[in-house]
Write a protein that holds these residues in place. Sequence first.
Motif, mmCIF file in Angstrom:
data_model
loop_
_atom_site.group_PDB
_atom_site.id
_atom_site.type_symbol
_atom_site.label_atom_id
_atom_site.label_comp_id
_atom_site.label_asym_id
_atom_site.label_seq_id
_atom_site.Cartn_x
_atom_site.Cartn_y
_atom_site.Cartn_z
ATOM 1 N N THR A 1 -43.702 15.428 88.036
ATOM 2 C CA THR A 1 -43.666 14.373 87.110
ATOM 3 C C THR A 1 -44.137 14.928 85.697
ATOM 4 O OG1 THR A 1 -44.151 13.305 89.140
ATOM 5 C CG2 THR A 1 -44.968 12.004 86.996
ATOM 6 N N GLY A 2 -43.940 13.716 84.904
ATOM 7 C CA GLY A 2 -44.212 14.704 83.311
ATOM 8 C C GLY A 2 -45.319 13.728 83.469
ATOM 9 N N ILE B 1 -41.432 11.226 83.807
ATOM 10 C CA ILE B 1 -40.238 11.551 84.125
ATOM 11 C C ILE B 1 -40.981 12.022 85.879
ATOM 12 C CG2 ILE B 1 -38.825 13.790 84.175
ATOM 13 C CD1 ILE B 1 -38.556 13.454 80.865
ATOM 14 N N VAL B 2 -39.860 11.603 86.433
ATOM 15 C CA VAL B 2 -40.222 12.622 88.092
ATOM 16 C C VAL B 2 -39.173 13.353 87.830
ATOM 17 C CG1 VAL B 2 -39.956 12.025 89.872
ATOM 18 C CG2 VAL B 2 -41.090 10.486 88.741
ATOM 19 N N ILE B 3 -38.812 14.550 87.813
ATOM 20 C CA ILE B 3 -37.783 15.746 88.882
ATOM 21 C C ILE B 3 -37.631 16.026 90.215
ATOM 22 C CG2 ILE B 3 -37.264 17.581 88.284
ATOM 23 C CD1 ILE B 3 -38.087 17.530 85.285
ATOM 24 N N GLY B 4 -36.447 15.961 90.612
ATOM 25 C CA GLY B 4 -36.925 16.162 92.138
ATOM 26 C C GLY B 4 -35.445 16.742 92.518
ATOM 27 N N VAL C 1 -33.166 14.748 77.877
ATOM 28 C CA VAL C 1 -34.064 14.492 77.589
ATOM 29 C C VAL C 1 -34.659 14.590 76.307
ATOM 30 C CG1 VAL C 1 -36.040 15.664 78.616
ATOM 31 C CG2 VAL C 1 -34.613 14.820 80.314
ATOM 32 N N LYS C 2 -35.937 13.953 75.907
ATOM 33 C CA LYS C 2 -36.497 13.619 74.607
ATOM 34 C C LYS C 2 -37.678 14.600 74.977
ATOM 35 C CE LYS C 2 -33.886 10.164 72.154
ATOM 36 N NZ LYS C 2 -33.827 8.704 71.004
ATOM 37 N N ARG C 3 -38.034 15.066 73.917
ATOM 38 C CA ARG C 3 -39.372 15.955 74.344
ATOM 39 C C ARG C 3 -39.883 15.339 73.377
ATOM 40 N NH1 ARG C 3 -37.583 21.566 74.989
ATOM 41 N NH2 ARG C 3 -35.849 21.347 75.694
ATOM 42 N N ALA D 1 -40.466 4.389 87.957
ATOM 43 C CA ALA D 1 -39.969 5.411 88.565
ATOM 44 C C ALA D 1 -41.649 6.438 88.619
ATOM 45 C CB ALA D 1 -39.172 6.656 87.835
ATOM 46 N N LYS D 2 -42.861 6.578 87.810
ATOM 47 C CA LYS D 2 -43.345 6.602 88.080
ATOM 48 C C LYS D 2 -43.857 6.162 89.384
ATOM 49 C CE LYS D 2 -48.025 8.153 85.092
ATOM 50 N NZ LYS D 2 -48.147 8.359 83.562
ATOM 51 N N ALA D 3 -44.202 4.627 88.496
ATOM 52 C CA ALA D 3 -45.517 3.089 89.393
ATOM 53 C C ALA D 3 -44.297 3.279 90.753
ATOM 54 C CB ALA D 3 -44.847 2.293 88.791
#
Length: 753
Positions: A675-676, A681-684, A715-717, A735-737
Amino acid sequence: MPMPSREEVLEWISENPTLTSKRDIAKAFGIKGAARIDLKRLLKELEAEGHLQKRRKTYRDPDKLPPVSVLQIAGPNEDGDLFARPLEWHGEGEAPTVLVIPRASDPALGQGDRILGRLTEVADEGYQYEARLIRRIGTNPRRVLGVFRKTAEGGRIVPIDKGDGKDWSVASDQSAGAKDGELVEAEQSGPRGRLGLPRARIVGRLGDPSAPKSVSLIAIHQHGIPDTFPDEVVSEADKAKPAPLGAREDLRDMPFVTIDPADARDHDDACWAHADDDPQNAGGHVLWVAIADVAQYVTPDTALDREARKRGNSSYFPDRVVPMLPDRLSGDLCSLHEGVPRAVIALRIQIDADGKKIGHRFCRAMIRSVASLNYGEVQQAQDGHPNERCATLMDSVITPLYAAYAALTKAREARQPLALDLPERKIELSDKGDVLSVNFRDRFDAHKLIEEFMVLANVCAAETLIAKNSPLLFRVHEEPSPEKLNALRDTAQASGLTLAKGQVLQTRHLNQLLDAAAGTEQAELINLSTLRSMTQAYYAPQNFGHFGLALRAYAHFTSPIRRYADLIVHRALITAHGWGEDGLTPETIERLENTATHISDTERRSMLAERDTTDRYLAAYMSERIGNEFSGRISGIARFGVFVKLDETGADGLIPMRELGREYFHFDAETNTLTGSDTGIVIGLGQRVTARLTEAAPVTGGIALELISLDGEVVKRAGRGGKNRRGGPPRRKAAKAKHKAAKTKRKVTRRRS
């Protein structure tokens, strides 16, 4: 004059191969008038029994030479062509003529030399086969793989194997033009003296040590896979003679066929099926499976046996095979080649219309395969497009085989073995060893047909030996651990799927998950995750069942050329049936536990070497495409980055943390996500990505990537100072919540329980 005996007729044809018409035979034995009818009947009987084959108006023996044969050099003719004759010819007629085609690196051959050659049948008036030298019989020069260093006297070879302490000297006229720094293969060229460096002759130039052609050889040495046979092992193999019929059942009139990959060199299993004529089994089938009788040639506690046990199995690479047995056996006497009598252990299986086995029996026999077919041509024939070879076999062989397979498919569906759908990669190489393409192997019903037959044969072997209370080695596959099952459940849940809890796990439960994923974007991920949840299969003298195949007892019986476990099972069958003295010995039985552990280890060793080789070939293939973008799916999450399986090649690449973005990513081992901290961002697992190739290292097989997009969104840095320039899109915040809420809910549940 009395009618000649069968033996006299066969002897005449053998001694007079140019006078084999019925008229010539009648004239030789003074047969006239009505007696010619009796002669015709005798010749028909010999033809029907397989001793003769009619060609136009003459009778010739139908046997062929196997693709690997022992030859004796007859010397060059007036044109300088080198001819040879086969030392072992089963036919009654004149032995065929063989033209030897030498390579530039081959040693000089003279009249009387005996060689092991690889044969190709040709259509030519002067000869019937062409041969390439494998090696001289009675010689087994030591081979070395190393880097060539040029010197004033010629050069030296520095072995890449750390266990080989000495360099090898190479005379200038035996360097084959090798350049300084090239990887070369060489063989010993002089006596093994105590003083000075051993001498070698270069037989193969492999070029740059990091080039694709070197990959498999380096893996073989790095993993310690024995790739040269000791002298005494080769000597034993060279002395082996074809097995006689003796007390074996004669099944040579049955139309057995082998079905293998198109590039297969050894054929250790053949099959045939027909409708069962037993009125009590209406709609049923009789399936015959014949397996090469390797135990006939590799007997306990011989040099051949000790070396086969040491290797444990053959190892397969895109450009070569490291065999468990020498070529004389693996490519010749133990291989069920077309048109050649071969010793087998045969199995007759009776199945009903629903594929249920209702009886079986084993026998030691002799067969003669009528055709060596490949999967592709068999499937084309079944689909209505038979080639010339298959057209004549449709009614008698191919259609009955598919009918038996259709019945077995019903039994398989009822049993519900694990039904993974994982395409197999096929790396195609040029003659120079460069990777031409990376594709996925075609998988036909013809593949599944042979697999199903072999599984059933292995079950029969295990059941028979259990019933006879015989020691053996089982193939064991235990169910997944609870930890791995929980990880699979998490992956399924992340993909919107479910793997139920609170029940005794069966393969049908996993198949329900796989079926739910079929046709969706998560299908490959679920298949891979299910595979990773499985335990490693192994060998053991105790029976713990086979979870993946949903079988109570299973033993490997069908590949004794390439697996030592199968040879043990063959010997157990020999002892259990009282077929001979070449079965299990007390010493073999005593060390079954150690043997099981050892060959399980050698199997894993080969798998690692094969995987490393594939990774290096893929990296070499990708190395020319640095900067290109590729699509793929996330297949693994770690603290140091994300693993991605690329769609085009199936290669696995790593996106390091630094290439995910300029922010900190929180790793959650429980949910297997990143998670960023700034963007949310959630990467799975299972997410679609587009990634840019930044590095491909053929030497290590490593592939590095840079993340471009995730689930279709670029994906923007994060900017300098770690602050998000966009503030984070609502979708990512949601998504994070959601991710935090799910994690909190799990913690609360654990506290309550």
